[in-house]
Design a protein around this motif. Structure first.
Motif, mmCIF file in Angstrom:
data_model
loop_
_atom_site.group_PDB
_atom_site.id
_atom_site.type_symbol
_atom_site.label_atom_id
_atom_site.label_comp_id
_atom_site.label_asym_id
_atom_site.label_seq_id
_atom_site.Cartn_x
_atom_site.Cartn_y
_atom_site.Cartn_z
ATOM 1 N N ALA A 53 1.028 -1.238 0.334
ATOM 2 C CA ALA A 53 0.010 0.200 -0.034
ATOM 3 C C ALA A 53 0.601 1.387 0.052
ATOM 4 C CB ALA A 53 -0.877 0.032 1.723
ATOM 5 N N SER A 54 1.916 1.066 -0.684
ATOM 6 C CA SER A 54 2.942 2.160 0.147
ATOM 7 C C SER A 54 2.852 3.107 -0.954
ATOM 8 C CB SER A 54 4.495 1.544 -0.404
ATOM 9 O OG SER A 54 5.140 1.120 -0.951
ATOM 10 N N ALA A 59 2.838 8.660 -3.576
ATOM 11 C CA ALA A 59 1.831 9.970 -4.518
ATOM 12 C C ALA A 59 1.866 10.751 -3.549
ATOM 13 C CB ALA A 59 0.552 9.116 -5.057
ATOM 14 N N TRP A 60 1.076 10.150 -2.314
ATOM 15 C CA TRP A 60 0.405 11.336 -1.458
ATOM 16 C C TRP A 60 1.896 12.427 -1.719
ATOM 17 C CZ3 TRP A 60 -4.718 12.454 0.249
ATOM 18 C CH2 TRP A 60 -4.689 13.358 1.318
ATOM 19 N N LYS A 61 2.721 12.198 -1.496
ATOM 20 C CA LYS A 61 4.107 12.738 -1.029
ATOM 21 C C LYS A 61 4.283 13.716 -2.174
ATOM 22 C CE LYS A 61 5.824 10.623 2.596
ATOM 23 N NZ LYS A 61 6.596 9.053 2.050
ATOM 24 N N SER A 67 -1.853 18.868 -0.709
ATOM 25 C CA SER A 67 -2.707 20.998 -1.134
ATOM 26 C C SER A 67 -3.533 20.363 -2.479
ATOM 27 C CB SER A 67 -1.496 21.054 -1.315
ATOM 28 O OG SER A 67 -0.937 21.372 -3.144
ATOM 29 N N VAL A 68 -3.209 19.760 -3.079
ATOM 30 C CA VAL A 68 -4.488 19.213 -4.697
ATOM 31 C C VAL A 68 -5.392 19.524 -3.926
ATOM 32 C CG1 VAL A 68 -4.512 18.052 -6.532
ATOM 33 C CG2 VAL A 68 -2.059 18.960 -5.943
ATOM 34 N N SER A 241 2.645 4.714 -8.832
ATOM 35 C CA SER A 241 1.866 6.387 -8.100
ATOM 36 C C SER A 241 1.297 6.980 -8.981
ATOM 37 C CB SER A 241 3.294 6.288 -7.310
ATOM 38 O OG SER A 241 3.784 7.194 -8.369
ATOM 39 N N VAL A 242 1.415 7.013 -9.524
ATOM 40 C CA VAL A 242 0.443 7.585 -10.887
ATOM 41 C C VAL A 242 -0.882 7.048 -10.757
ATOM 42 C CG1 VAL A 242 -0.494 8.099 -12.935
ATOM 43 C CG2 VAL A 242 1.884 8.369 -12.341
#
Lengths: 280, 291, 358
Positions: A53-54, A59-61, A67-68, A241-242
């Motif tokens: 799940a990493s 992706a978050w970072k 902020s998005v 990550s995309v």
């Protein structure tokens, strides 16, 4: 009623087959993104070699999703509130009054829904950049309002029409002024319509790509535009990550879609629908 | 109904009309003005005479063919979408729980948007995706399938995102037709086929024309999927890409506006042709008699 | 599709619907009826009684859950509506909005594959029959309600069906037009010499039009009889209430003598005719307001009371009479009576109908 002829049955199963093909493929397409977003490595096999799940935290970072997401929420909320403020009063007038130029006005409100965003988006972006609004969150909000406000008008006009004008007259006869009539009679009756309209605008705004893409700057991207850039620049970053980001986007949309579908008819997403009860 | 409150004398100016002003002003400022601004900007090229942008567009090898490329994608996609949506929506016109489930399933691709569909297609239809695996498994086709980064990828994505739209639109038109009309036709001897031909199709014609226009306009402005799924340098270099590049890569807003105007014009021509055709058919109420 | 038939037979026609909570209920429960050629049948009952369900079952627009429908010896209930060949007039007319009057009326003939040359004179005749000769080229939207109504009738009869079905065809017309059209429907029925089944919730319509009336309630047939019988001898209390027996009193049975029953209660003593076998100690009597004679001398079958309300209705007045024990009676009486008057009314025993209480 009747069993139907052979040709009819063949035709029916053909249609069913086509629908199934469509739904299954779209479902698998979504499943593929989901699988990839949880894959350790996935290179041309049925299933990935391992699960993790990493990618979500990555992706978050990487994509500054915090902020998005925040920008997305701000834009969507502002668009919903402003489009209601602009659209509901206009819908009321259009439903209740006849005046010269009404047809032209209706056309003006219909056009943005008929002309694709790409066509008017480019001149609009030019104007917004000249007004120093291009690339800012306000530019994005204004651009998104162009299809949203007419959409509210088109959804709400038949809704106002179906409210018996005598209810308003009755309120006035019993002594309510315009303000109190609005608060005590119209607003409660319009409530379901307003709810439906705002949910529809919300779902559509989250998914609307072109206008945001043309008017957004680096710090005023919404989720869908950020996703576009991520896919566009695929190869620079790990595809998983995309995909994790795509999943986050999809969950955001689907949650609101499911909420919306509790209150609206699916066909309302694309058209105004007069739901008239058939009398028996 | 709209005018029934107006029968008694009222002040010379009806203040209710003011409620429509914000919306009208907003649309004038942000829709009409930019459009007109873009139009006049397109006649003020960076260099050359009044029509330089348009001459440039129609004489440049990577610009004018975009019209044909876009039409080649948009027309088949629209025909497929409307052609599939009509029979399926006709089948689903009866209100059942089944109808609700199916329409809900079909809504999903609309709200996901083109970007997510493109990303999913890259994975699923890609040469190493599940579809390819599946086709090899059943030995239907053993080579690597090529459904992405070409014409077909864009066409498929236009169908996935466009079909639900056409379906829901047609469904809303069909359910607006009073089913009693078909029942009346049945008692007069019209079988299922004749009911469709004589009752539903003529009443649906204006709606179908409308649906065709909206679906076409959507397909014609294809952008993200043409970039992500197609071959944006060649076979799927659609007109939106040309406009975008002019505006945001060459910063030639004048040329970009001209391309946007050409785009709008082509759409207008098709829409006018289709809507002109629908005048041939009946336009009016779709319920029988009063009530 | 034969036009030369002698009877249409409904044999225990039943239609079930899934009700609330998935429980099925019978919207139409074992309707059996034989309609002879030339007959005019009215299905009468309050809304939701199953009369429209019955009509839709006959037309084929609803499938049957049980029973069968026969036209002479041809079984019809397995056929789809388009193969039954009946004509139907819908409640809201269901005229095709995109077709002219002429094309609407000719639709059934076109569906039967008739040639244009054969259609034109028939359409013309049908339009003449409903007195719409000059309107052939108009669209339905350009016609008045009454005209649309007549187009709908012309469309149903032009195919010369063995049976014309009418679903409350007059309910959207105003009172004057309704009476006129009623007479016209009766005339057209006579001229066609086929059979008509007519659904309505209006007793007057049923009484004035029908040869036989089928009274329905909750999906079940209550009575099938000629209008005078339904009017004068309702089969049960429900029919009596529906046919305008506004006085229904629950009384104690004090004696029986063949068909005659004596009843009393609340200071009222009445003799009446048993319409059903009366077994229990209580029974209900049903009396129409107009059966009473106001100002009778004291005697058998008289009731005294004070006039509490007077509703003037032209030729006479409808009085609310309150007896000493507080029972309210609805009585038709002369217009000279005033509120507060003490009066005595009489009703002949043969007009006091006695039923089992419900």
């Amino acid at each position: 009623m009747n069993a139907g002829s052979l040709a009819e049955r063949v035709w029916r199963s053909l249609l069913l087959g086509l629908m199934t093909l469509f739904v299954v493929n779209v479902g698998l397409l979504i499943a593929a993104v989901a699988t990839s977003s949880f894959a350790k490595r996935w290179l041309g096999t049925w299933l990935p070699e391992g699960w993790t799940a990493s990618w979500y935290s990555a992706a978050w970072k990487e994509f500054q999703l915090g902020s998005v997401l925040w920008v997305t929420i701000e834009v969507v909320l502002a668009v919903v509130v402003l489009s209601l403020l602009i659209g509901v009063p206009a819908a009321y007038t259009l439903a209740r009054r006849d005046f010269p130029g009404k047809r032209a006005l209706m056309l003006l409100f219909l056009l943005p829904l008929m002309v694709p965003p790409m066509t008017y988006g480019i001149p609009l972006a030019t104007v917004l950049y000249q007004a120093h609004l291009g690339g800012t969150i306000w530019g994005v909000i204004l651009a998104n309002l162009i299809p949203a406000a007419p959409f509210v008008i088109l959804v709400m006009t038949p809704f106002v029409e179906q409210i018996d004008v005598n209810l308003e007259n009755a309120a006035r006869v019993f002594g309510a002024g315009t303000g109190r009539m609005f608060v005590h009679v119209l607003l409660p009756l319009l409530g379901p319509g307003v709810l439906a309209a705002s949910l529809l605008v919300l779902v559509r705004t989250i998914a609307l790509f072109e206008l945001t893409f043309l008017t957004a700057g680096g710090d005023s991207q919404t989720l869908v535009v950020a996703l576009y850039y991520a896919v566009f620049a695929a190869g620079v970053r790990a595809p998983q990550s995309v995909d994790a980001m795509a999943m986050i986007y999809m969950l955001v949309t689907l949650v609101w879609l499911l909420i919306a579908l509790r209150f609206v008819n699916p066909t309302q997403l694309v058209s105004r629908v007069k739901e008239q009860p058939q009398h028996a | 109904m709209a005018a029934s409150a107006d029968t008694y004398a009222r002040p010379a100016f009806d203040r209710t009309l003011l409620l429509v002003v914000p919306a009208a002003v907003f649309m004038l400022l942000l829709f009409v003005y930019p459009f007109l601004y873009g139009l006049q900007l397109s006649f003020r090229p960076k260099e050359g005479g009044l029509l330089w942008n348009y001459i440039h567009f129609f004489t440049t090898d990577n610009l004018w063919p975009t019209i044909g490329i876009t039409l080649k994608l948009a027309l088949p996609a629209t025909l497929i979408n409307v052609g599939l949506a009509l029979p399926i929506a006709y089948k689903m016109r009866v209100k059942t729980r089944y109808q609700r489930v199916v329409t809900t399933l079909l809504v999903v691709p609309i709200t996901l948007g083109t970007v997510l569909i493109a990303e999913g297609m890259l994975l699923y239809f890609g040469p190493k995706g599940w579809l390819s695996h599946f086709l090899q498994l059943i030995h239907l086709y053993d080579g690597p399938i090529r459904l992405t980064h070409n014409y077909w990828g864009v066409l498929i994505s236009l169908v996935i995102s466009g079909f639900p739209f056409a379906f829901l639109l047609i469904l809303s038109y069909i359910t607006g037709i009073d089913p009693v009309l078909a029942r009346a036709a049945a008692t007069l001897g019209a079988g299922p086929g004749a009911q469709f031909r004589h009752i539903y199709l003529p009443l649906l014609a204006p709606g179908l024309a409308m649906c065709f226009c909206l679906a076409f306009v959507q397909a014609f402005s294809v952008f993200p999927s043409a970039v992500l799924l197609g071959a944006p340098a060649g076979p799927t270099r659609v007109i939106s890409i040309a406009a975008y590049e002019a505006a945001f890569e060459q910063y030639d807003y004048s040329l970009a506006s001209a391309i946007a105007m050409v785009m709008g014009f082509v759409q207008l021509v098709i829409v006018a042709a289709v809507l002109g055709m629908r005048r041939v058919f009946y336009r009016g109420p779709v319920s029988g008699g009063k009530g | 599709m034969k036009h030369d038939f002698s009877e249409l037979k409904l044999d225990r026609v039943t239609r079930r619907f899934a009700g609330a909570g998935g429980k099925a209920f019978n919207a139409l429960d074992e309707l059996s009826l034989t309609v002879k050629r030339g007959e005019f049948i009215a299905l009468l009952g309050p809304s939701g009684c199953g009369k429209s369900t019955a009509l839709n079952c006959i037309a084929g627009l609803l499938g049957l859950s049980g029973g069968s429908i026969w036209l002479d010896d041809e079984r019809l209930d397995t056929l789809p509506p388009e193969q039954r060949g009946f004509g139907m007039v819908f409640q809201n007319y269901a005229l095709f909005p995109h077709m002219s009057v002429e094309r609407n009326v000719g639709f059934g003939l076109r569906m039967r594959g008739a040639s244009t040359a054969a259609i034109a004179p028939k359409v013309e005749r049908a339009l003449a029959m409903v007195q719409l000769a000059g309107q052939a080229h108009k669209l339905p939207g350009q016609l008045s309600g009454g005209q649309q109504q007549r187009v709908a009738i012309a469309r149903a009869i032009v195919i010369e069906p063995p049976l014309v079905l009418m679903d409350e065809p007059l309910s959207n017309l105003d009172a004057k037009l309704r009476i006129e059209t009623r007479a016209e429907i009766r005339r057209i029925h006579r001229e066609l010499d086929r059979a008509t089944i007519y659904v309505t919730h209006d007793q007057d319509e049923a009484l004035s039009l029908a040869d036989r009336i089928v009274v329905m309630k909750d999906g079940a047939v209550q009575q099938i009889a000629a209008p005078p019988e339904v009017y004068g001898q309702p089969a049960n209390l429900a029919v009596a209430r529906f046919m305008g027996y506004r006085n229904v009193l629950d009384l104690e049975v004090s004696g029986r003598d063949g068909g005659e029953v004596s009843l009393s209660g609340g200071g009222i003593a009445l003799r009446g005719v048993a319409m059903q076998p009366i077994e229990g100690r209580r029974a209900a009597v049903a009396i129409r307001p107009e059966e009473f004679t106001v100002g009778a001398p004291e005697g058998a079958n008289t009731i005294a009371g004070r006039v509490d309300n007077v509703e003037y209705s032209g030729r006479d007045a409808l009085l609310d009479l309150v007896t000493a024990s507080g029972t309210v009676l609805h009585v038709r009486g002369p217009v000279s009576i005033r509120r507060g008057d003490e009066v005595r009314v009489h009703v002949p025993p043969e007009r006091v109908l006695v039923y089992r209480p419900d």
